[in-house]
Design a protein around this motif. Structure first.
Motif, PDB file in Angstrom:
ATOM      1  N   LEU A 126      25.009 -18.630  10.601  1.00 27.96           N
ATOM      2  CA  LEU A 126      25.086 -17.946   9.311  1.00 27.96           C
ATOM      3  C   LEU A 126      25.570 -18.936   8.257  1.00 27.96           C
ATOM      4  O   LEU A 126      26.773 -19.074   8.033  1.00 27.96           O
ATOM      5  CB  LEU A 126      26.063 -16.762   9.408  1.00 27.96           C
ATOM      6  N   VAL A 189      11.893 -14.817  14.960  1.00 21.01           N
ATOM      7  CA  VAL A 189      12.129 -14.258  13.629  1.00 21.01           C
ATOM      8  C   VAL A 189      13.407 -13.420  13.637  1.00 21.01           C
ATOM      9  O   VAL A 189      13.836 -12.914  14.669  1.00 21.01           O
ATOM     10  CB  VAL A 189      10.945 -13.379  13.155  1.00 21.01           C
ATOM     11  N   LEU A 190      14.013 -13.307  12.473  1.00 22.37           N
ATOM     12  CA  LEU A 190      15.171 -12.424  12.305  1.00 22.37           C
ATOM     13  C   LEU A 190      14.701 -11.182  11.554  1.00 22.37           C
ATOM     14  O   LEU A 190      14.135 -11.284  10.470  1.00 22.37           O
ATOM     15  CB  LEU A 190      16.276 -13.125  11.516  1.00 22.37           C
ATOM     16  N   ASP A 191      14.938 -10.032  12.138  1.00 21.41           N
ATOM     17  CA  ASP A 191      14.537  -8.784  11.495  1.00 21.41           C
ATOM     18  C   ASP A 191      15.586  -8.338  10.469  1.00 21.41           C
ATOM     19  O   ASP A 191      16.612  -8.984  10.294  1.00 21.41           O
ATOM     20  CB  ASP A 191      14.320  -7.701  12.561  1.00 21.41           C
ATOM     21  N   ALA A 193      18.632  -6.790   8.662  1.00 21.74           N
ATOM     22  CA  ALA A 193      20.011  -6.586   9.101  1.00 21.74           C
ATOM     23  C   ALA A 193      20.331  -5.095   9.179  1.00 21.74           C
ATOM     24  O   ALA A 193      19.861  -4.310   8.362  1.00 21.74           O
ATOM     25  CB  ALA A 193      20.961  -7.279   8.128  1.00 21.74           C
ATOM     26  N   ARG A 194      21.110  -4.717  10.205  1.00 19.42           N
ATOM     27  CA  ARG A 194      21.550  -3.326  10.358  1.00 19.42           C
ATOM     28  C   ARG A 194      23.065  -3.265  10.200  1.00 19.42           C
ATOM     29  O   ARG A 194      23.797  -3.748  11.058  1.00 19.42           O
ATOM     30  CB  ARG A 194      21.171  -2.807  11.750  1.00 19.42           C
ATOM     31  N   PRO A 195      23.548  -2.655   9.112  1.00 18.98           N
ATOM     32  CA  PRO A 195      24.990  -2.636   8.863  1.00 18.98           C
ATOM     33  C   PRO A 195      25.756  -1.816   9.895  1.00 18.98           C
ATOM     34  O   PRO A 195      25.244  -0.826  10.416  1.00 18.98           O
ATOM     35  CB  PRO A 195      25.117  -1.993   7.478  1.00 18.98           C
ATOM     36  N   ALA A 196      26.971  -2.253  10.198  1.00 18.12           N
ATOM     37  CA  ALA A 196      27.878  -1.456  11.028  1.00 18.12           C
ATOM     38  C   ALA A 196      28.321  -0.237  10.215  1.00 18.12           C
ATOM     39  O   ALA A 196      28.283  -0.265   8.980  1.00 18.12           O
ATOM     40  CB  ALA A 196      29.080  -2.307  11.423  1.00 18.12           C
ATOM     41  N   TRP A 198      31.119   0.791   9.394  1.00 18.30           N
ATOM     42  CA  TRP A 198      32.245   0.514   8.491  1.00 18.30           C
ATOM     43  C   TRP A 198      31.929  -0.539   7.422  1.00 18.30           C
ATOM     44  O   TRP A 198      32.793  -0.894   6.619  1.00 18.30           O
ATOM     45  CB  TRP A 198      33.463   0.059   9.283  1.00 18.30           C
ATOM     46  N   ALA A 199      30.694  -1.072   7.424  1.00 20.33           N
ATOM     47  CA  ALA A 199      30.365  -2.188   6.518  1.00 20.33           C
ATOM     48  C   ALA A 199      30.508  -1.768   5.053  1.00 20.33           C
ATOM     49  O   ALA A 199      30.146  -0.658   4.675  1.00 20.33           O
ATOM     50  CB  ALA A 199      28.953  -2.682   6.790  1.00 20.33           C
TER      51      ALA A 199
ATOM     52  N   LEU B  84      21.994 -11.629  16.118  1.00 21.92           N
ATOM     53  CA  LEU B  84      23.209 -12.218  15.580  1.00 21.92           C
ATOM     54  C   LEU B  84      24.153 -11.064  15.275  1.00 21.92           C
ATOM     55  O   LEU B  84      23.733 -10.039  14.734  1.00 21.92           O
ATOM     56  CB  LEU B  84      22.916 -12.983  14.277  1.00 21.92           C
ATOM     57  N   VAL B  86      27.225 -10.060  13.141  1.00 20.83           N
ATOM     58  CA  VAL B  86      27.976 -10.515  11.976  1.00 20.83           C
ATOM     59  C   VAL B  86      29.253  -9.699  11.881  1.00 20.83           C
ATOM     60  O   VAL B  86      29.201  -8.478  11.682  1.00 20.83           O
ATOM     61  CB  VAL B  86      27.131 -10.335  10.691  1.00 20.83           C
ATOM     62  N   VAL B  95      27.096 -13.190  19.171  1.00 19.19           N
ATOM     63  CA  VAL B  95      25.672 -12.891  19.369  1.00 19.19           C
ATOM     64  C   VAL B  95      25.543 -11.824  20.453  1.00 19.19           C
ATOM     65  O   VAL B  95      26.371 -11.743  21.361  1.00 19.19           O
ATOM     66  CB  VAL B  95      24.834 -14.137  19.788  1.00 19.19           C
ATOM     67  N   GLY B 181      29.642  -6.146   7.892  1.00 18.11           N
ATOM     68  CA  GLY B 181      29.411  -6.462   9.293  1.00 18.11           C
ATOM     69  C   GLY B 181      28.193  -5.714   9.775  1.00 18.11           C
ATOM     70  O   GLY B 181      27.822  -4.680   9.213  1.00 18.11           O
ATOM     71  N   GLY B 182      27.560  -6.234  10.800  1.00 17.50           N
ATOM     72  CA  GLY B 182      26.379  -5.575  11.357  1.00 17.50           C
ATOM     73  C   GLY B 182      25.663  -6.504  12.307  1.00 17.50           C
ATOM     74  O   GLY B 182      26.236  -7.498  12.756  1.00 17.50           O
ATOM     75  N   ILE B 183      24.439  -6.157  12.622  1.00 19.67           N
ATOM     76  CA  ILE B 183      23.668  -7.062  13.478  1.00 19.67           C
ATOM     77  C   ILE B 183      22.352  -7.441  12.796  1.00 19.67           C
ATOM     78  O   ILE B 183      21.844  -6.711  11.951  1.00 19.67           O
ATOM     79  CB  ILE B 183      23.386  -6.470  14.882  1.00 19.67           C
ATOM     80  N   VAL B 184      21.858  -8.597  13.184  1.00 18.25           N
ATOM     81  CA  VAL B 184      20.555  -9.073  12.711  1.00 18.25           C
ATOM     82  C   VAL B 184      19.699  -9.313  13.956  1.00 18.25           C
ATOM     83  O   VAL B 184      19.931 -10.277  14.692  1.00 18.25           O
ATOM     84  CB  VAL B 184      20.692 -10.386  11.908  1.00 18.25           C
ATOM     85  N   PRO B 185      18.749  -8.420  14.234  1.00 19.98           N
ATOM     86  CA  PRO B 185      17.944  -8.566  15.454  1.00 19.98           C
ATOM     87  C   PRO B 185      17.120  -9.862  15.457  1.00 19.98           C
ATOM     88  O   PRO B 185      16.579 -10.262  14.431  1.00 19.98           O
ATOM     89  CB  PRO B 185      17.012  -7.345  15.417  1.00 19.98           C
ATOM     90  N   VAL B 186      17.077 -10.504  16.602  1.00 19.90           N
ATOM     91  CA  VAL B 186      16.292 -11.731  16.796  1.00 19.90           C
ATOM     92  C   VAL B 186      15.097 -11.361  17.671  1.00 19.90           C
ATOM     93  O   VAL B 186      15.251 -10.694  18.697  1.00 19.90           O
ATOM     94  CB  VAL B 186      17.131 -12.806  17.512  1.00 19.90           C
ATOM     95  N   ARG B 187      13.915 -11.774  17.250  1.00 21.27           N
ATOM     96  CA  ARG B 187      12.707 -11.372  17.974  1.00 21.27           C
ATOM     97  C   ARG B 187      11.764 -12.567  18.109  1.00 21.27           C
ATOM     98  O   ARG B 187      11.692 -13.401  17.211  1.00 21.27           O
ATOM     99  CB  ARG B 187      12.013 -10.252  17.188  1.00 21.27           C
TER     100      ARG B 187
END
Lengths: 215, 215
Positions: A126, A189-191, A193-196, A198-199, B84, B86, B95, B181-187
């Motif tokens: 990042l 590829v990175l899709d 982002a999906r927030p948590a 609490w984000a 990823l 975050v 990760v 915060g969250g996740i970023v899917p890797v594909r």
């Protein structure tokens, strides 16, 4: 054991810039070592390059990493498949890849250097993230072991296959007589982002930069 | 050396179906062994699963593979990053991954079984390809070493992290106080096939099927 490439010597890459590019792109390696009782011991590990060092980290309780920190020789293997190579025969079917191994003894890094190298590890995923988050606490630093393996002139080898399938040849057995061949590029590829739950706020710039590199 | 997961035991996966899925999806492993002089020795290698075996192949001249064929214990490490993660702090940045290691002694496979397992390796990348190409010649078979490592009830471990960042906690140091915060899917995706200059006819069905699995 020597450090030479015997198979497909034409695939050997000696340009340090190509190694750096691979390390900067692929943050996942296998750390291989030899256990105290002489058995092969290997773990997957996140890595990042910081100048002339490959940085790894893990819990202070991680066995293989502790073994490496105690001075056991290690090999780091980093590899990625760049394309499926479709041959006109099964024998000429292959993959395009880039791979590197680095060997040596890693050393544990502490103090300010530990802080800097942990930052490098985070930013390898990042870019710029360390400017967006609070600094690491003493407790967090104490729980994290950081090791660095130097990259020297002669402790690494790299191999690259980057070409289409072997020429189509009609041989005596009829193998390779016509048919389709080519390559199918493989890409990571990175899709979105999906927030948590609490984000707060918008997706940070560091995530946007990471996505930009992977599209 | 034991075969237990000490760190993050909650990440251990013991369901064989999950292992099979990982092996069927990720065709790239690191083969780690111990060299005759006691050093760690590791190579990246393409693998495929055929029932209860992990199949590898290489040139009959490949050193580490020959060493494994001669009965040296090996570890196969297979790992992939799925996202990823975050965190609101650097410490909670991570990760999501799936990884497995299999250990044991591989055996060389010859005759009809060699033909079948080489077919399985090709079809792991390109489903149905063996029906589209001529059979392997005797010369091609003689040049190719095929090894198989059995998958037994107790020779593998698997770890999976598949969740968002740790809960945001405002601790005494102020770490984790707010932020994103969250996740970023890797594909991994397969791009359009690029035919070789000599290719005849349309892109084969096997390539289409491989692309369908990766989009």
């Amino acid at each position: 054991m020597d450090n030479q490439i015997h198979r497909h010597p034409e695939r050997a890459v000696t340009d340090r810039a190509r190694l750096d590019q691979l390390l900067d792109e692929i943050g996942l390696a296998t750390l291989s070592t030899v256990s105290p009782d002489g058995e092969p011991w290997a773990i997957p590990i996140n890595v990042a390059r910081a100048g002339d060092r490959v940085v790894m980290h893990g819990s202070t309780g991680a066995g293989a990493l502790r073994h490496a920190a105690a001075g056991a020789p290690i090999v780091l293997t980093i590899a990625t498949v760049d394309a499926l190579v479709v041959g006109a025969t099964a024998f000429s079917t292959s993959v395009n890849y880039r791979s590197a191994s680095l060997r040596g003894v890693a050393t544990r890094v502490t103090g300010d250097e530990q802080v800097a190298l942990l930052g490098a590890l985070t930013e390898a995923f990042l870019p710029g993230r360390m400017g967006e988050v609070p600094g690491l606490t003493h407790k967090q630093l104490a729980a994290t072991m950081v090791l660095a393996l130097p990259i020297t002139a002669d402790n690494w080898i790299m191999k690259v296959r980057a070409m289409g399938p072997d020429e189509m040849v009609v041989d005596a057995d009829g193998g390779g007589a016509g048919g389709w061949g080519g390559i199918v590029p493989v890409r990571t590829v990175l899709d979105e982002a999906r927030p948590a739950p609490w984000a707060q706020g918008a997706v940070p710039e560091s995530v946007r930069l990471a996505q930009e590199r992977r599209r």
